[in-house]
Design an enzyme around this catalytic site. Structure first.
Site, PDB file in Angstrom:
ATOM      1  N   TRP A 166       0.752  -1.246  -0.048  1.00 55.11           N
ATOM      2  CA  TRP A 166       0.215   0.009  -0.072  1.00 55.11           C
ATOM      3  C   TRP A 166       0.899   1.313  -0.053  1.00 55.11           C
ATOM      4  O   TRP A 166       0.361   2.358  -0.364  1.00 55.11           O
ATOM      5  CB  TRP A 166      -1.137  -0.152   1.068  1.00 55.11           C
ATOM      6  CG  TRP A 166      -0.579   0.446   2.623  1.00 55.11           C
ATOM      7  CD1 TRP A 166       0.481  -0.232   3.323  1.00 55.11           C
ATOM      8  CD2 TRP A 166      -1.240   1.171   3.356  1.00 55.11           C
ATOM      9  NE1 TRP A 166      -0.018   0.515   4.416  1.00 55.11           N
ATOM     10  CE2 TRP A 166      -0.810   1.386   4.663  1.00 55.11           C
ATOM     11  CE3 TRP A 166      -2.609   1.887   3.148  1.00 55.11           C
ATOM     12  CZ2 TRP A 166      -1.276   2.121   5.703  1.00 55.11           C
ATOM     13  CZ3 TRP A 166      -2.984   2.782   4.254  1.00 55.11           C
ATOM     14  CH2 TRP A 166      -2.402   2.867   5.430  1.00 55.11           C
ATOM     15  N   ASN A 203       2.385  -8.218   1.514  1.00 49.57           N
ATOM     16  CA  ASN A 203       2.906  -6.982   2.466  1.00 49.57           C
ATOM     17  C   ASN A 203       4.031  -6.434   1.993  1.00 49.57           C
ATOM     18  O   ASN A 203       4.085  -5.106   1.616  1.00 49.57           O
ATOM     19  CB  ASN A 203       2.814  -7.662   3.873  1.00 49.57           C
ATOM     20  CG  ASN A 203       3.233  -6.445   4.792  1.00 49.57           C
ATOM     21  OD1 ASN A 203       2.985  -6.915   6.084  1.00 49.57           O
ATOM     22  ND2 ASN A 203       3.810  -5.301   4.537  1.00 49.57           N
ATOM     23  N   SER A 213      -1.306  -9.859   2.834  1.00 47.62           N
ATOM     24  CA  SER A 213      -1.305  -8.739   2.013  1.00 47.62           C
ATOM     25  C   SER A 213      -1.196  -7.354   2.952  1.00 47.62           C
ATOM     26  O   SER A 213      -0.496  -7.268   3.933  1.00 47.62           O
ATOM     27  CB  SER A 213      -2.374  -8.913   1.171  1.00 47.62           C
ATOM     28  OG  SER A 213      -2.327  -7.820   0.110  1.00 47.62           O
ATOM     29  N   ARG A 283       5.756 -12.799  14.156  1.00 51.21           N
ATOM     30  CA  ARG A 283       6.258 -12.357  12.738  1.00 51.21           C
ATOM     31  C   ARG A 283       7.871 -12.568  12.780  1.00 51.21           C
ATOM     32  O   ARG A 283       8.507 -12.208  13.689  1.00 51.21           O
ATOM     33  CB  ARG A 283       5.975 -10.815  12.736  1.00 51.21           C
ATOM     34  CG  ARG A 283       4.531 -10.572  12.212  1.00 51.21           C
ATOM     35  CD  ARG A 283       4.335  -9.004  12.554  1.00 51.21           C
ATOM     36  NE  ARG A 283       4.508  -8.393  13.974  1.00 51.21           N
ATOM     37  CZ  ARG A 283       5.095  -7.459  14.054  1.00 51.21           C
ATOM     38  NH1 ARG A 283       5.321  -6.350  13.325  1.00 51.21           N
ATOM     39  NH2 ARG A 283       4.998  -6.888  15.313  1.00 51.21           N
ATOM     40  N   ASP A 317       0.366  -0.890  11.998  1.00 55.61           N
ATOM     41  CA  ASP A 317       0.843  -1.703  13.014  1.00 55.61           C
ATOM     42  C   ASP A 317       1.918  -0.656  13.567  1.00 55.61           C
ATOM     43  O   ASP A 317       3.068  -0.636  13.364  1.00 55.61           O
ATOM     44  CB  ASP A 317       1.613  -2.786  12.295  1.00 55.61           C
ATOM     45  CG  ASP A 317       2.298  -2.549  11.124  1.00 55.61           C
ATOM     46  OD1 ASP A 317       2.173  -1.400  10.622  1.00 55.61           O
ATOM     47  OD2 ASP A 317       3.312  -3.171  10.806  1.00 55.61           O
ATOM     48  N   GLU A 500       9.238   9.171   7.609  1.00 54.80           N
ATOM     49  CA  GLU A 500       8.065   8.275   7.553  1.00 54.80           C
ATOM     50  C   GLU A 500       6.782   8.946   8.376  1.00 54.80           C
ATOM     51  O   GLU A 500       5.660   8.680   7.696  1.00 54.80           O
ATOM     52  CB  GLU A 500       8.608   6.974   8.320  1.00 54.80           C
ATOM     53  CG  GLU A 500       7.729   5.979   8.419  1.00 54.80           C
ATOM     54  CD  GLU A 500       7.946   4.765   9.283  1.00 54.80           C
ATOM     55  OE1 GLU A 500       7.387   3.701   9.066  1.00 54.80           O
ATOM     56  OE2 GLU A 500       8.689   5.079  10.412  1.00 54.80           O
ATOM     57  N   GLU A 518       7.847  -0.311  16.917  1.00 49.23           N
ATOM     58  CA  GLU A 518       8.939  -0.864  17.311  1.00 49.23           C
ATOM     59  C   GLU A 518      10.210  -0.756  16.920  1.00 49.23           C
ATOM     60  O   GLU A 518      11.076  -1.560  17.028  1.00 49.23           O
ATOM     61  CB  GLU A 518       8.567  -2.453  16.632  1.00 49.23           C
ATOM     62  CG  GLU A 518       7.127  -2.851  16.960  1.00 49.23           C
ATOM     63  CD  GLU A 518       6.628  -4.152  16.002  1.00 49.23           C
ATOM     64  OE1 GLU A 518       6.297  -5.083  16.688  1.00 49.23           O
ATOM     65  OE2 GLU A 518       6.813  -4.000  14.718  1.00 49.23           O
TER      66      GLU A 518
END
Length: 556
Positions: A166, A203, A213, A283, A317, A500, A518
């Site tokens: 995305w 992803n 995804s 993950r 996330d 970001e 994180e």
């Protein structure tokens, strides 16, 4: 029940398949195509390939960032490395860190290659970054987690050195504004390749991302490609069908009240979607973080891991949006939530499928149109709250709308799923509750997670600006664009870079980068560059168009 549509697609290669109620596909996988003249990814994920070595490295904190080892490149055959580890690990004085450095080449994260010439305007700085952030297929190293692609592509920057789903839509807005038609065409071919090869846009282009995804924005990409004259010989209809097949897999087997993967059939028969991941393990790129989160939870670790992974599929996330009210990350319940933005993006996908199928003379066109209409009615019925003038996520397990307002409330406007009256109410609510000095807030809660206050994110600003602009709320769209451009330009002038995410309340010296999450704040940054470059094109008289690094000229 709506007529059935024949849809195409395959499961992510090399991934286990979880059957929540039933799996009509039989667990088949689609083998990835071969790319001539290009190195190939390891067909297994790093955790699957290196097994106890992978766990030892991650739990031993050999690297501060869990993503480092997942992206490492083996210096010899992976099976040989694992055998050598098993032979030596039990020996006295075995040095795990030395073993890893001897057998793997580590990814290099550039510390600062984004500084600007002080005489360079913001738009020129962004135009110059595309070459810095572009990767080429010939650079794909062998036998590692990176998935090869046939054409050059743009990465976000920093620790994110692969193509992300995305993110790329918002990045490509800037590529178009910068006149990067060739790179835009390559990106279009890459996303089509991923759907044709894996039956999913993962992803990101790493083997450990193939089990999930991200928000399904491919239909939005297709409209951007069409607008820019990027059109393959056979069109994008086959790939859009594959995208739809991935998100709707298992829908035909569901009774009311049941869920399968990403699809939920509600008691009234409505079909809506949630985020999901094929795996229920930590993950790989956040192994120690997920293990620690699950240890705090009062429920099975596998459930926590699945919900953390599903939140990663959402792109948010992490956020209080997915947690129990007032709870920490260990209370994450992503798979219990039907997100308003996800379902609006799937409404857009269904609408686009109907449009292209009709143009192609495809008999499925009215069925896609019917599904889009049914989804829009369900969104209105379950997610629209007139009293608050906003859309809210729906908790399908507890049978009620969630109470937390988020920036996702603007997505129905962006995809054309809101009425003018609803858009006017959303505008009032966003202006009163989410609008901050630097743009619109992600949520109303300060939680320490990066997708909460005080952070603002470029994709959410763009969705709000575009949504309000196309629904007759031009003044609010203009105000959000102005505040966001001032925020980005202020930090650019002081630090010569884009980042970001941004704090929406300025500091004493102006705008500052966002925090939480994180990992440290990342420079670069793909989707910030893309959204800002497009806004500079759309607002050529804005003061941000004239700002220069090192020259203080933009004020809140």
């Amino acid at each position: 029940m709506a007529p059935r549509i024949t849809i195409e697609g395959g499961h992510p290669a090399g991934q286990p398949h979880v059957r929540e109620v039933g799996d009509p596909t039989g667990g088949q996988t689609l083998a990835p195509h071969r790319l001539a003249g290009c190195a190939h990814a390891d067909p297994l994920t790093p955790a699957d390939r290196y097994q106890e070595l992978f766990v030892a490295v991650q739990m031993g904190r050999i690297f501060p960032d869990s993503k480092t080892f997942t992206d490492a490149m083996p210096r010899q055959d992976p099976a040989t490395i694992l055998a050598a580890y098993r032979a030596r690990a039990g020996a006295a004085g075995f040095d795990l860190a030395a073993f890893v450095h001897a057998h793997f080449a580590l990814p290099e994260v550039p510390r600062s290659c984004y500084e600007s010439d002080p005489n360079q305007p913001l738009a020129d700085h962004i135009d110059g970054l595309w070459a810095v952030l572009t990767r080429h297929p010939a650079q794909h190293p062998p036998q590692c987690s990176l998935l090869p692609l046939p054409h050059p592509y743009v990465v976000p920057g920093g620790r994110f050195s692969e193509l992300y789903y995305w993110d790329s839509y918002f990045t490509m807005l800037g590529l178009a504004a910068s006149g990067q038609g060739g790179l835009l065409r390559g990106m279009a071919e890459n996303f089509s390749y991923l759907l044709d090869t894996y039956g999913v846009i993962p992803n990101g282009t790493r083997s450990y991302y193939l089990s999930r995804s991200q928000p399904p924005v491919f239909a939005l990409m297709v409209e951007l490609f069409e607008d820019q004259g990027v059109q393959p010989e056979l069109g994008f209809l086959p790939q859009l069908r594959k995208e739809y097949a991935f998100w709707m897999r298992g829908a035909d087997c569901l009774a009311p009240g049941q869920a399968c993967r990403r699809v939920v059939r509600l008691a009234d028969g409505s079909l809506l979607n949630r985020y999901w991941d094929e795996r229920d393990t930590p993950r790989e790129e956040a192994f120690i973080e997920d293990t620690g989160t699950a240890a705090l939870a009062a429920r099975p670790a596998a459930e926590v891991f699945r919900d953390l992974r599903a939140a990663a599929e959402s792109g948010w996330d992490f956020s209080s949006r997915w947690q129990e009210p007032g709870g920490g990350l260990e209370t994450v319940r992503t798979t219990a939530i039907l997100p308003v933005d996800l379902n609006c993006l799937l409404f857009k996908l269904e609408h686009k499928l109907a449009e292209l199928a009709q143009a192609a003379g495809d008999a499925d066109a009215p069925v896609f149109a019917q599904r889009a209409q049914a989804r829009r009615e369900a969104i209105d019925r379950l997610m629209w709250r007139e009293a608050e003038g906003a859309y809210f996520d729906f908790d399908w397990q507890r049978h009620h709308a969630r109470a937390n307002l988020t920036a996702a409330t603007v997505v129905p406007l962006y995809v054309g799923a809101a009425t003018p009256a609803q858009a006017a109410r959303v505008a009032q609510t966003v202006a009163a509750r989410l609008l901050q000095p630097g743009g619109i807030a992600t949520t109303e809660r300060v939680s320490g997670q990066q997708w909460d206050l005080p952070n603002g994110w470029a994709p959410l600003q763009w969705l709000a600006i575009g949504g309000f602009a196309c629904c007759g709320q031009a003044a609010l769209a203009h105000e959000i664009a102005h505040r966001w451009l001032v925020t980005v330009a202020s930090l650019y002038q002081r630090e010569y870079k884009l980042v970001e995410k941004y704090a929406l309340q300025p500091g004493e010296d102006g705008a500052v980068g966002g925090g939480g999450g994180e990992y440290p704040l990342q420079d670069g940054f793909g989707w910030t560059n893309g959204v800002v470059r497009r806004l500079l094109q759309d607002h050529p008289a804005h003061v941000a168009c004239r700002c220069r690094a090192g020259v203080k000229s933009v004020h809140p």
